[in-house]
Motif scaffolding. Structure first.
Motif, PDB file in Angstrom:
ATOM      1  N   GLN A   1       1.008  -1.089  -0.298  1.00  0.00           N
ATOM      2  CA  GLN A   1       0.292  -0.295  -0.258  1.00  0.00           C
ATOM      3  C   GLN A   1       0.187   1.481   0.116  1.00  0.00           C
ATOM      4  N   VAL A   2       0.234   2.570  -0.507  1.00  0.00           N
ATOM      5  CA  VAL A   2       1.445   4.307  -1.011  1.00  0.00           C
ATOM      6  C   VAL A   2       0.035   4.584  -0.193  1.00  0.00           C
ATOM      7  N   GLN A   3       0.788   6.462   0.234  1.00  0.00           N
ATOM      8  CA  GLN A   3      -0.342   6.808   1.069  1.00  0.00           C
ATOM      9  C   GLN A   3       0.447   7.901  -0.476  1.00  0.00           C
ATOM     10  N   LEU A   4      -0.748   9.066  -0.234  1.00  0.00           N
ATOM     11  CA  LEU A   4      -0.334   9.757  -1.141  1.00  0.00           C
ATOM     12  C   LEU A   4      -0.998  10.989  -0.425  1.00  0.00           C
ATOM     13  N   VAL A   5      -0.169  11.937   0.034  1.00  0.00           N
ATOM     14  CA  VAL A   5      -1.099  13.814   1.038  1.00  0.00           C
ATOM     15  C   VAL A   5      -0.030  15.253  -0.213  1.00  0.00           C
ATOM     16  N   GLU A   6      -1.323  15.240  -0.690  1.00  0.00           N
ATOM     17  CA  GLU A   6      -1.062  16.525  -1.443  1.00  0.00           C
ATOM     18  C   GLU A   6      -1.310  17.905  -0.905  1.00  0.00           C
ATOM     19  N   SER A   7      -0.643  19.111  -1.466  1.00  0.00           N
ATOM     20  CA  SER A   7      -0.664  20.493  -0.847  1.00  0.00           C
ATOM     21  C   SER A   7      -0.224  21.188  -2.338  1.00  0.00           C
ATOM     22  N   GLY A   8      -0.477  22.261  -1.331  1.00  0.00           N
ATOM     23  CA  GLY A   8      -0.102  23.454  -1.929  1.00  0.00           C
ATOM     24  C   GLY A   8      -1.193  24.306  -3.251  1.00  0.00           C
ATOM     25  N   LEU A  29       9.287   1.854  -2.276  1.00  0.00           N
ATOM     26  CA  LEU A  29      10.181   0.716  -2.618  1.00  0.00           C
ATOM     27  C   LEU A  29       9.325   0.595  -3.916  1.00  0.00           C
ATOM     28  N   SER A  30       8.126   0.404  -4.372  1.00  0.00           N
ATOM     29  CA  SER A  30       6.817  -0.284  -5.345  1.00  0.00           C
ATOM     30  C   SER A  30       7.031   0.410  -6.202  1.00  0.00           C
ATOM     31  N   ILE A  31       7.192   1.671  -5.593  1.00  0.00           N
ATOM     32  CA  ILE A  31       6.293   2.370  -7.145  1.00  0.00           C
ATOM     33  C   ILE A  31       7.580   2.695  -8.398  1.00  0.00           C
ATOM     34  N   LYS A  32       7.266   2.567  -9.402  1.00  0.00           N
ATOM     35  CA  LYS A  32       7.793   3.079 -10.644  1.00  0.00           C
ATOM     36  C   LYS A  32       8.070   4.231 -11.280  1.00  0.00           C
ATOM     37  N   ALA A  33       6.560   4.968 -11.078  1.00  0.00           N
ATOM     38  CA  ALA A  33       7.022   6.055 -11.398  1.00  0.00           C
ATOM     39  C   ALA A  33       5.944   6.938 -10.385  1.00  0.00           C
ATOM     40  N   MET A  34       5.689   8.667 -10.533  1.00  0.00           N
ATOM     41  CA  MET A  34       4.753   9.341  -9.806  1.00  0.00           C
ATOM     42  C   MET A  34       4.521  10.116 -11.071  1.00  0.00           C
ATOM     43  N   GLY A  35       3.580  10.300 -11.030  1.00  0.00           N
ATOM     44  CA  GLY A  35       2.713  12.253 -11.940  1.00  0.00           C
ATOM     45  C   GLY A  35       1.726  12.863 -11.179  1.00  0.00           C
ATOM     46  N   TRP A  36       1.351  13.011 -12.067  1.00  0.00           N
ATOM     47  CA  TRP A  36       0.299  14.352 -11.810  1.00  0.00           C
ATOM     48  C   TRP A  36      -0.937  14.406 -12.674  1.00  0.00           C
ATOM     49  N   ALA A  49       2.326  16.113 -16.111  1.00  0.00           N
ATOM     50  CA  ALA A  49       3.680  15.294 -15.994  1.00  0.00           C
ATOM     51  C   ALA A  49       3.834  14.133 -14.988  1.00  0.00           C
ATOM     52  N   VAL A  50       4.891  13.371 -15.650  1.00  0.00           N
ATOM     53  CA  VAL A  50       5.137  12.234 -14.631  1.00  0.00           C
ATOM     54  C   VAL A  50       7.070  12.029 -14.756  1.00  0.00           C
ATOM     55  N   ILE A  51       7.516  11.184 -13.350  1.00  0.00           N
ATOM     56  CA  ILE A  51       8.707  11.506 -13.050  1.00  0.00           C
ATOM     57  C   ILE A  51       8.687  10.201 -12.918  1.00  0.00           C
ATOM     58  N   CYS A  95      -1.865  13.718  -6.988  1.00  0.00           N
ATOM     59  CA  CYS A  95      -0.961  12.985  -7.329  1.00  0.00           C
ATOM     60  C   CYS A  95      -1.063  11.341  -8.229  1.00  0.00           C
ATOM     61  N   ASN A  96      -0.738  10.743  -8.460  1.00  0.00           N
ATOM     62  CA  ASN A  96      -0.662   9.000  -8.767  1.00  0.00           C
ATOM     63  C   ASN A  96       0.801   8.416  -8.667  1.00  0.00           C
ATOM     64  N   ALA A  97       0.545   7.186  -7.972  1.00  0.00           N
ATOM     65  CA  ALA A  97       1.852   7.109  -7.815  1.00  0.00           C
ATOM     66  C   ALA A  97       1.375   4.994  -8.383  1.00  0.00           C
ATOM     67  N   TYR A  98       2.793   5.088 -10.250  1.00  0.00           N
ATOM     68  CA  TYR A  98       2.298   4.102 -10.235  1.00  0.00           C
ATOM     69  C   TYR A  98       2.916   2.447  -9.810  1.00  0.00           C
ATOM     70  N   VAL A  99       2.444   1.167  -9.486  1.00  0.00           N
ATOM     71  CA  VAL A  99       3.102   0.338  -9.426  1.00  0.00           C
ATOM     72  C   VAL A  99       3.397  -0.560 -10.436  1.00  0.00           C
ATOM     73  N   SER A 100       2.538  -0.482 -10.753  1.00  0.00           N
ATOM     74  CA  SER A 100       2.017  -1.651 -11.959  1.00  0.00           C
ATOM     75  C   SER A 100       0.723  -1.404 -12.061  1.00  0.00           C
ATOM     76  N   ASP A 101       0.562  -1.929 -13.719  1.00  0.00           N
ATOM     77  CA  ASP A 101      -0.819  -1.865 -14.593  1.00  0.00           C
ATOM     78  C   ASP A 101      -2.324  -2.375 -13.867  1.00  0.00           C
ATOM     79  N   PHE A 102      -1.555  -3.173 -13.047  1.00  0.00           N
ATOM     80  CA  PHE A 102      -2.473  -3.724 -11.721  1.00  0.00           C
ATOM     81  C   PHE A 102      -2.584  -2.915 -11.003  1.00  0.00           C
TER      82      PHE A 102
END
Length: 116
Positions: A1-8, A29-36, A49-51, A95-102
């Motif tokens: 599980q991943v938790q994301l908290v946005e601000s700004g 550590l499971s996150i492959k990419a993060m995007g907005w 945008a994605v990194i 904000c999005n955290a991509y781990v896999s297609d699933f």
């Protein structure tokens, strides 16, 4: 599980800047990419945008040259610096955290409003 908290998010005038932050926790550590992503009323959610974990970045054409995505690994935080904001940038930003297609995770969203 991943938790994301946005601000700004907030209300700015056209031409001004904002920086959004997304702090990740959990199994980062499971996150492959993060995007907005953003979603304006009546529109579909779009990737802004994605990194990747390797540091590769990509942007939607409409924000190239104005937005910059970056990350601070020590803080487990991803940022998007948004300059020269336009009224059409008004949306809820997620904000999005991509781990896999699933498996991916979303933040709660933060409102950005640009007045002209």
């Amino acid at each position: 599980q991943v938790q994301l908290v946005e601000s700004g998010g907030g209300l700015v005038q056209a031409g001004e800047s904002l920086r959004l932050s997304c702090a990740a926790s959990g199994n980062i550590l499971s996150i492959k990419a993060m995007g907005w992503y953003r979603q304006a009323p009546g529109n579909e959610r779009e990737l802004v945008a994605v990194i990747t974990s390797g540091g590769t970045t990509n942007y939607v054409d409409s924000v190239k040259g104005r937005f910059t995505i970056s990350r601070d690994n020590a803080k487990n935080t991803v940022y998007v610096q948004m300059n020269s904001l336009k009224s059409e940038d008004t949306a809820v930003y997620y904000c999005n955290a991509y781990v896999s297609d699933f498996e991916d995770y979303w933040g709660q969203g933060t409102q950005v409003t640009v007045s002209s």
